[in-house]
Write a protein that holds these residues in place. Structure first.
Motif, short mmCIF file in Angstrom:
data_model
loop_
_atom_site.label_atom_id
_atom_site.label_comp_id
_atom_site.label_asym_id
_atom_site.label_seq_id
_atom_site.Cartn_x
_atom_site.Cartn_y
_atom_site.Cartn_z
N SER A 34 -39.12 -93.83 -4.99
CA SER A 34 -39.33 -94.94 -4.06
C SER A 34 -40.27 -94.55 -2.92
CB SER A 34 -38.01 -95.45 -3.50
OG SER A 34 -37.45 -94.54 -2.57
N LEU A 37 -43.86 -95.45 -3.83
CA LEU A 37 -44.22 -96.85 -4.05
C LEU A 37 -45.00 -97.37 -2.84
CD1 LEU A 37 -40.92 -98.20 -5.64
CD2 LEU A 37 -43.05 -97.58 -6.79
N ARG A 46 -38.18 -101.30 -1.75
CA ARG A 46 -38.76 -100.21 -2.54
C ARG A 46 -37.68 -99.45 -3.29
NH1 ARG A 46 -42.03 -98.72 2.24
NH2 ARG A 46 -40.73 -96.86 2.34
N SER A 49 -36.46 -101.62 -6.13
CA SER A 49 -37.47 -101.60 -7.19
C SER A 49 -37.41 -100.29 -7.97
CB SER A 49 -38.86 -101.78 -6.58
OG SER A 49 -39.86 -101.67 -7.56
N ALA A 50 -37.22 -99.18 -7.26
CA ALA A 50 -37.12 -97.88 -7.92
C ALA A 50 -35.87 -97.80 -8.79
CB ALA A 50 -37.11 -96.76 -6.87
N TYR A 53 -36.53 -99.83 -11.94
CA TYR A 53 -37.44 -99.09 -12.81
C TYR A 53 -36.68 -97.95 -13.51
CZ TYR A 53 -41.42 -96.38 -14.42
OH TYR A 53 -42.30 -95.69 -15.21
N SER A 94 -41.98 -89.90 -10.28
CA SER A 94 -43.17 -90.02 -9.43
C SER A 94 -44.37 -89.29 -10.01
CB SER A 94 -42.87 -89.51 -8.02
OG SER A 94 -42.59 -88.12 -8.07
N LEU A 97 -47.00 -91.70 -10.86
CA LEU A 97 -47.70 -92.28 -9.73
C LEU A 97 -48.69 -91.29 -9.11
CD1 LEU A 97 -44.74 -94.11 -7.97
CD2 LEU A 97 -46.52 -95.13 -9.36
#
Length: 101
Positions: A34, A37, A46, A49-50, A53, A94, A97
């Motif tokens: 998170s 993000l 966030r 959302s994490a 996911y 992560s 990302l």
């Protein structure tokens, strides 16, 4: 947000330890993800959302399997800490990302 809820049920020692390890690993992976993000939304959004996911990702299955395996080994404190940290680093969401930046 089930992944962030504390352990609440009475269970066998192995099961309780396994759930605690699984919840701890999942929490760290989700919170770390998170942080990467976009900061256009609120912090709680966030994290939510994490969590969403994570629950849909193969990482959730890997954490469940990994926590069970780690729990069964009967590691002493320092070795347990090392194994958990290694597992977290190997399964960071992560990575996807940061690889794109």
């Amino acid at each position: 947000m089930l992944v962030l809820q504390p352990l609440a049920a009475k269970e066998s020692l192995f099961t309780a330890a396994n759930r605690l390890i699984q919840t701890g690993i999942a929490t760290i992976i989700v919170l770390e993800y998170s942080a990467f993000l976009p900061s256009t939304s609120k912090r709680l959004e966030r994290v939510e959302s994490a969590v969403d996911y994570y629950l849909k990702s193969p990482t959730a299955v890997a954490v469940e399997t990994g926590a069970t395996e780690i729990s069964r080994q009967g590691y002493k404190k320092e070795e347990l800490e090392k194994k958990i940290l290694e597992f977290i680093l190997e399964n960071r969401m992560s990575k996807e990302l940061t690889a794109n930046k």
